[in-house]
Scaffold this motif. Structure first.
Motif, PDB file in Angstrom:
ATOM      1  N   ARG A  12       2.293  25.746  -2.957  1.00 39.26           N
ATOM      2  CA  ARG A  12       3.480  24.829  -2.775  1.00 39.26           C
ATOM      3  C   ARG A  12       4.205  25.302  -1.507  1.00 39.26           C
ATOM      4  O   ARG A  12       4.595  24.980  -0.708  1.00 39.26           O
ATOM      5  CB  ARG A  12       4.040  24.838  -3.313  1.00 39.26           C
ATOM      6  CG  ARG A  12       3.763  23.087  -4.464  1.00 39.26           C
ATOM      7  CD  ARG A  12       4.148  23.046  -5.555  1.00 39.26           C
ATOM      8  NE  ARG A  12       3.198  22.260  -6.378  1.00 39.26           N
ATOM      9  CZ  ARG A  12       3.822  21.637  -7.743  1.00 39.26           C
ATOM     10  NH1 ARG A  12       5.239  21.880  -7.945  1.00 39.26           N
ATOM     11  NH2 ARG A  12       2.778  20.243  -8.728  1.00 39.26           N
ATOM     12  N   TYR A  45       9.856  21.642  -3.938  1.00 38.33           N
ATOM     13  CA  TYR A  45       8.309  21.014  -3.819  1.00 38.33           C
ATOM     14  C   TYR A  45       8.322  22.124  -5.260  1.00 38.33           C
ATOM     15  O   TYR A  45       7.822  21.726  -5.958  1.00 38.33           O
ATOM     16  CB  TYR A  45       7.450  20.783  -2.959  1.00 38.33           C
ATOM     17  CG  TYR A  45       5.802  20.336  -3.919  1.00 38.33           C
ATOM     18  CD1 TYR A  45       6.053  19.109  -4.781  1.00 38.33           C
ATOM     19  CD2 TYR A  45       4.854  21.165  -3.240  1.00 38.33           C
ATOM     20  CE1 TYR A  45       5.027  19.034  -5.117  1.00 38.33           C
ATOM     21  CE2 TYR A  45       3.962  20.163  -3.329  1.00 38.33           C
ATOM     22  CZ  TYR A  45       4.036  19.147  -4.706  1.00 38.33           C
ATOM     23  OH  TYR A  45       2.662  19.105  -5.273  1.00 38.33           O
ATOM     24  N   GLU A  48      10.656  22.513  -7.678  1.00 37.51           N
ATOM     25  CA  GLU A  48      10.811  20.721  -8.192  1.00 37.51           C
ATOM     26  C   GLU A  48      11.850  20.633  -9.500  1.00 37.51           C
ATOM     27  O   GLU A  48      12.337  20.065 -10.485  1.00 37.51           O
ATOM     28  CB  GLU A  48      10.217  19.658  -8.331  1.00 37.51           C
ATOM     29  CG  GLU A  48       9.153  19.882  -8.790  1.00 37.51           C
ATOM     30  CD  GLU A  48       8.041  18.525  -8.399  1.00 37.51           C
ATOM     31  OE1 GLU A  48       8.222  18.338  -7.073  1.00 37.51           O
ATOM     32  OE2 GLU A  48       6.585  18.935  -8.165  1.00 37.51           O
TER      33      GLU A  48
END
Length: 83
Positions: A12, A45, A48
């Motif tokens: 990510r 992200y 998160e």
């Protein structure tokens, strides 16, 4: 300090490791995650759900409230399962 990312955290963020110098007010693993989340969409992200990501300070598992002062390396990784 050196930050190392594993598994989907690495995917990510888009890198396996990096050298960063967090500001002085970043004193714990939780603070570091919050600071990283503000560095861009890829970090937001990856972190998160900060309660899911695990951390290790100098290759020793660390709790979210662990102090990061003096750490040479902090690694972030998803929960591991045995098999």
């Amino acid at each position: 300090m050196k930050l190392v990312y594993f598994a989907w955290v690495r995917e990510r963020i888009g890198r396996a490791e990096e050298e960063l110098a967090p500001p002085p007010e970043v004193t714990t693993v939780t603070d570091l995650i919050a600071w990283l989340r503000g560095r861009g969409e890829e970090y937001a992200y990856a972190f998160e759900d900060p309660g899911v990501v695990r951390a290790a300070i100098d290759r020793t598992h660390a709790k979210p409230d662990a102090a990061i002062a003096g750490a040479g390396e902090i690694a972030f990784f998803p929960p591991m399962t045995g098999g």
